[in-house]
Design an enzyme around this catalytic site. Structure first.
Site, PDB file in Angstrom:
ATOM      1  N   CYS A   2       0.794  -1.055  -0.038  1.00  0.00           N
ATOM      2  CA  CYS A   2      -0.108   0.029   0.076  1.00  0.00           C
ATOM      3  C   CYS A   2       0.942   1.285   0.110  1.00  0.00           C
ATOM      4  CB  CYS A   2      -1.111   0.197   1.094  1.00  0.00           C
ATOM      5  SG  CYS A   2      -2.033  -1.157   1.148  1.00  0.00           S
ATOM      6  N   ARG A  27       3.418   0.108  -5.269  1.00  0.00           N
ATOM      7  CA  ARG A  27       3.276  -0.473  -4.011  1.00  0.00           C
ATOM      8  C   ARG A  27       2.050  -1.219  -3.845  1.00  0.00           C
ATOM      9  NH1 ARG A  27       6.668   1.698   0.052  1.00  0.00           N
ATOM     10  NH2 ARG A  27       5.289   1.030   1.667  1.00  0.00           N
ATOM     11  N   TRP A  74      -2.714  -2.380  -1.675  1.00  0.00           N
ATOM     12  CA  TRP A  74      -2.206  -3.864  -2.040  1.00  0.00           C
ATOM     13  C   TRP A  74      -3.103  -4.697  -0.948  1.00  0.00           C
ATOM     14  CZ3 TRP A  74       0.270  -7.067  -5.151  1.00  0.00           C
ATOM     15  CH2 TRP A  74       0.629  -8.227  -4.760  1.00  0.00           C
ATOM     16  N   GLU A 470      15.960 -24.074  -8.319  1.00  0.00           N
ATOM     17  CA  GLU A 470      15.576 -22.647  -8.408  1.00  0.00           C
ATOM     18  C   GLU A 470      16.720 -21.928  -8.709  1.00  0.00           C
ATOM     19  OE1 GLU A 470      13.016 -21.015  -8.483  1.00  0.00           O
ATOM     20  OE2 GLU A 470      13.288 -19.295  -7.486  1.00  0.00           O
ATOM     21  N   GLU A 477      17.278 -17.488 -16.308  1.00  0.00           N
ATOM     22  CA  GLU A 477      16.130 -16.615 -16.560  1.00  0.00           C
ATOM     23  C   GLU A 477      16.798 -15.090 -16.892  1.00  0.00           C
ATOM     24  OE1 GLU A 477      12.078 -16.364 -14.345  1.00  0.00           O
ATOM     25  OE2 GLU A 477      13.670 -16.928 -12.844  1.00  0.00           O
TER      26      GLU A 477
HETATM   27  C1  F6R Z   1      10.371 -17.557 -12.153  1.00  0.00           C
HETATM   28  C2  F6R Z   1       9.138 -17.248 -12.357  1.00  0.00           C
HETATM   29  C3  F6R Z   1       8.035 -18.144 -12.931  1.00  0.00           C
HETATM   30  C4  F6R Z   1       6.868 -18.074 -12.281  1.00  0.00           C
HETATM   31  C5  F6R Z   1       5.787 -19.031 -12.934  1.00  0.00           C
HETATM   32  C6  F6R Z   1       4.482 -19.301 -12.029  1.00  0.00           C
HETATM   33  O1  F6R Z   1      11.321 -16.709 -11.694  1.00  0.00           O
HETATM   34  O2  F6R Z   1       8.788 -16.190 -11.959  1.00  0.00           O
HETATM   35  O3  F6R Z   1       8.663 -19.363 -13.357  1.00  0.00           O
HETATM   36  O4  F6R Z   1       7.295 -18.723 -11.030  1.00  0.00           O
HETATM   37  O5  F6R Z   1       5.402 -18.418 -14.237  1.00  0.00           O
HETATM   38  O6  F6R Z   1       3.858 -18.060 -11.615  1.00  0.00           O
HETATM   39  P1  F6R Z   1       2.972 -17.765 -10.607  1.00  0.00           P
HETATM   40  O7  F6R Z   1       3.710 -18.087  -9.218  1.00  0.00           O
HETATM   41  O8  F6R Z   1       2.345 -16.263 -10.579  1.00  0.00           O
HETATM   42  O9  F6R Z   1       1.745 -18.855 -10.850  1.00  0.00           O
END
Ligand code: F6R
Length: 597
Positions: A2, A27, A74, A470, A477
């Site tokens: 917020c 925010r 938010w 991860e 990425e």
């Molecule tokens: C990696 C990333 C993506 C998301 C995936 C799922 O850094 O951001 O792999 O984790 O697209 O997104 P959500 O969690 O929003 O469903």
């Protein structure tokens, strides 16, 4: 998160409020609203959705007021709709409040206020603040706000107006607020970006301080009503720097926010060594759990499997949402489907959720009011604040934290007992993460050695195998360097063929029963000339001898180790990408929310 902005001075307030809200939109952007004092009455105008919706609504109004407060939301308590949008009124519409933070004892206060006849119309924790001020108000807004904050538990940055006083009262505990000191005008805002165009002279409010803003200037007091002299500082940052909190990119800012965001995920959920979650299901009736998600959220799901099987003893299956929906999954009536999604809008995850027509469903979601959060039967919000960097960082650690909470909650519900030591340790995690972040320079120096690399392997075992996945995802990425995550022991079944002196291998290894086995894997890479970075909590001579670089992390229980081990990997990915000149917040070909299949 917020954002709050307030203005009092000689000029019309509304243009200041709208331009400030636009600066604060990062925010939160679930709804926005303003309150101004027009002809002796408070007028609130608010709209669901981004600030441009509010702006369109205001275009038809003539507002001359020289005092006003505004908010961009938010959502935490209550869906992102117009009723829940700030500012909030008391019963008589004489007091208006905007709030950033979370009031932990709002349920108890709500019961009390309703028993005294107050009519609370929204689902928010903020509205009870307006009613509490009404309860304490005799003829002095400052006194009523001071009494009110004595009753509040949790965090708040507040700005309050009253129809019969030409003042803004401001108070903070835990949530940031600054005063902007201009000529014949004073501002209040969640951060300097909202006011920097108008003044560079600011005062950062401290916890439990109250500021009284009037046409004549401001005064500052503590909670006992004693006058304070605030320290005025000059801001030299640009607007862009301020929105990112002084960090070069949102990704880095969000990595550094993690001590705070994990604390927010835990807030109000650990009580006297017991876990409190509003989960409407009986875990005793659950015979199998299926977790489905995509990308980083899928990595959290893999950690969740490990945690739930170890702590609760229930079998857990994990599936990519995109695979789950097309493989005719067998879902029994006593199964529980957990979906994990930062955005709550990922198309594949949503479609996977729709497969679960005959069982309980639970969402672990960051965005309040998102489609997934509305479609699940119960859920846990991350409360991690908006994640703007495309590469997910703080959402991951809040997802893992939520899964630890869920596993402990199920354990307690099923067996009547809970691992209190683990709960205590969980509460110390933010501080441990901070100690790693304090050493970021060391990781930045190591990242220089990745320049020119094209391939890397990330290896971990057990609960740290998903951490390796991860870490590898983060690197590829944002830096476009090929990175593969693998279970360390599987390396010799194929990937070992790739290892030569150009291959970087990142090991994640903690103390515990498989420590020696991972050391053997490190030996195998060393023998083939691979370049080794080891993330470990063990001050071990063999590791130091075998590794080119060792990054030490605090020693924690195995269940919590992903939360500390991922931090150096996020930093490594960020620094390598930045050195490679990538726009880290918007890497090529990626979108923050993947709403197509
Ligand atoms: C990696 C990333 C993506 C998301 C995936 C799922 O850094 O951001 O792999 O984790 O697209 O997104 P959500 O969690 O929003 O469903």
């Amino acid at each position: 998160m917020c954002g709050i902005i307030g203005y009092i001075g000689k000029k019309p307030a509304t243009p200041f409020l709208i331009s400030g809200l636009k600066r604060l939109e990062y925010r939160g952007y679930d709804s926005a609203g303003i309150c101004v004092l027009e002809n002796g009455a408070l007028e609130i105008i608010k709209e669901e959705g981004p600030i441009k919706m509010l702006e369109a609504e205001l275009a038809n109004k003539i507002l001359n007021s020289t005092i006003g407060i505004a908010h961009t939301r938010w959502a935490t308590h209550g869906r992102p709709n117009k009723i829940n949008a700030h500012p909030h009124f008391d019963c008589q519409k004489k007091i208006a409040v905007v709030h950033n933070g979370i009031i932990e004892n709002f349920q108890a206060l709500k019961v009390l206020l309703e028993s005294e006849g107050h009519k609370i119309i929204s689902e928010t924790d903020t509205e009870i603040i307006a009613h509490l001020i009404e309860k304490f108000y005799v003829d002095n807004l400052e006194k009523a706000v001071t009494e009110t904050i004595k009753c509040l538990e949790g965090t708040f940055g507040l700005a309050v107006m009253c129809a019969t006083e030409h003042k803004i009262i401001v108070a903070r505990r835990g949530s940031p607020l600054i005063l902007g000191i201009g000529e014949n005008e004073t501002f209040v805002a969640s951060d300097a970006s909202a006011i920097i165009e108008h003044t560079q002279q600011v005062i950062y409010l401290k916890d439990n301080e109250i500021a009284i803003l009037s046409e004549d200037g401001y005064s500052l007091k503590n909670i006992n009503g004693e006058l304070l002299t605030g320290e005025t500082q000059e801001i030299k940052w640009t607007i862009d720097e301020i929105e990112k909190g002084g960090f070069k990119h949102f990704m880095l800012k969000e990595i550094f926010e993690q001590p705070k965001t994990i604390a927010n995920t835990l807030r109000g959920r650990v009580n006297n060594g017991s876990i409190k979650l509003s989960v409407n299901l009986d875990p005793k009736k659950v015979d199998k759990i299926i977790i489905t998600a995509c990308g980083t959220s899928w990595h959290s799901a893999l950690i969740g499997k490990y945690l739930i099987e170890k702590i609760v003893g229930l079998p857990v299956e994990v599936d990519y949402a995109s695979e789950f929906r097309y493989r005719n999954p067998i879902i029994g009536p006593n199964n529980l489907l957990i979906v994990i999604s930062q955005s709550g809008e990922t198309a594949d995850t949503l479609a996977a959720l729709k497969e679960a027509t005959n069982c309980e469903t639970l969402g672990i979601v960051n965005i309040v009011g998102s489609t997934i959060s509305r479609e699940v039967k119960s859920g846990i919000y991350l409360h991690a604040g908006p994640e703007i960097g495309v590469a997910s960082t703080k959402a991951f650690t809040s997802q893992v934290t939520s899964l630890i909470l869920l596993a402990l909650y199920f354990e307690e519900q099923i067996s009547g007992e809970v691992d209190r030591e683990l709960i205590n340790e969980l509460e110390s995690i933010p501080q441990k993460i901070q100690s790693i972040l304090d050493n970021a320079k060391e990781i930045k120096a190591i990242s220089q050695n990745f320049i020119g690399s094209h391939n890397s392997l990330y290896l971990g075992r057990g609960i740290n195998f998903p951490v390796a996945l991860e870490g590898a995802l983060k690197l590829k990425e944002v830096s476009y360097i090929h990175a593969e995550g693998y279970p360390a022991a599987e390396m010799k079944h194929g990937p070992i063929a790739l290892i030569d002196e150009n291959m970087f291998v990142v090991f994640v290894v903690n103390h515990g029963p498989i420590f020696e086995k991972v050391i053997s894997n490190i030996q195998e890479v060393r023998a083939r000339g691979g370049r080794i970075i080891t993330i470990t909590d063990m001050d071990n001579e063999v590791i130091k001898k075998l590794s080119d670089y060792v990054i030490m992390v605090p020693s924690v229980s195995e269940e919590l180790s992903p939360l500390v081990n991922i931090i150096p990997l996020q930093l490594l990915a960020y620094y390598v990408a930045d050195l490679n000149g990538v726009n880290v917040d918007k890497p090529r070909n990626l979108a923050k929310s993947v709403t197509v299949e």
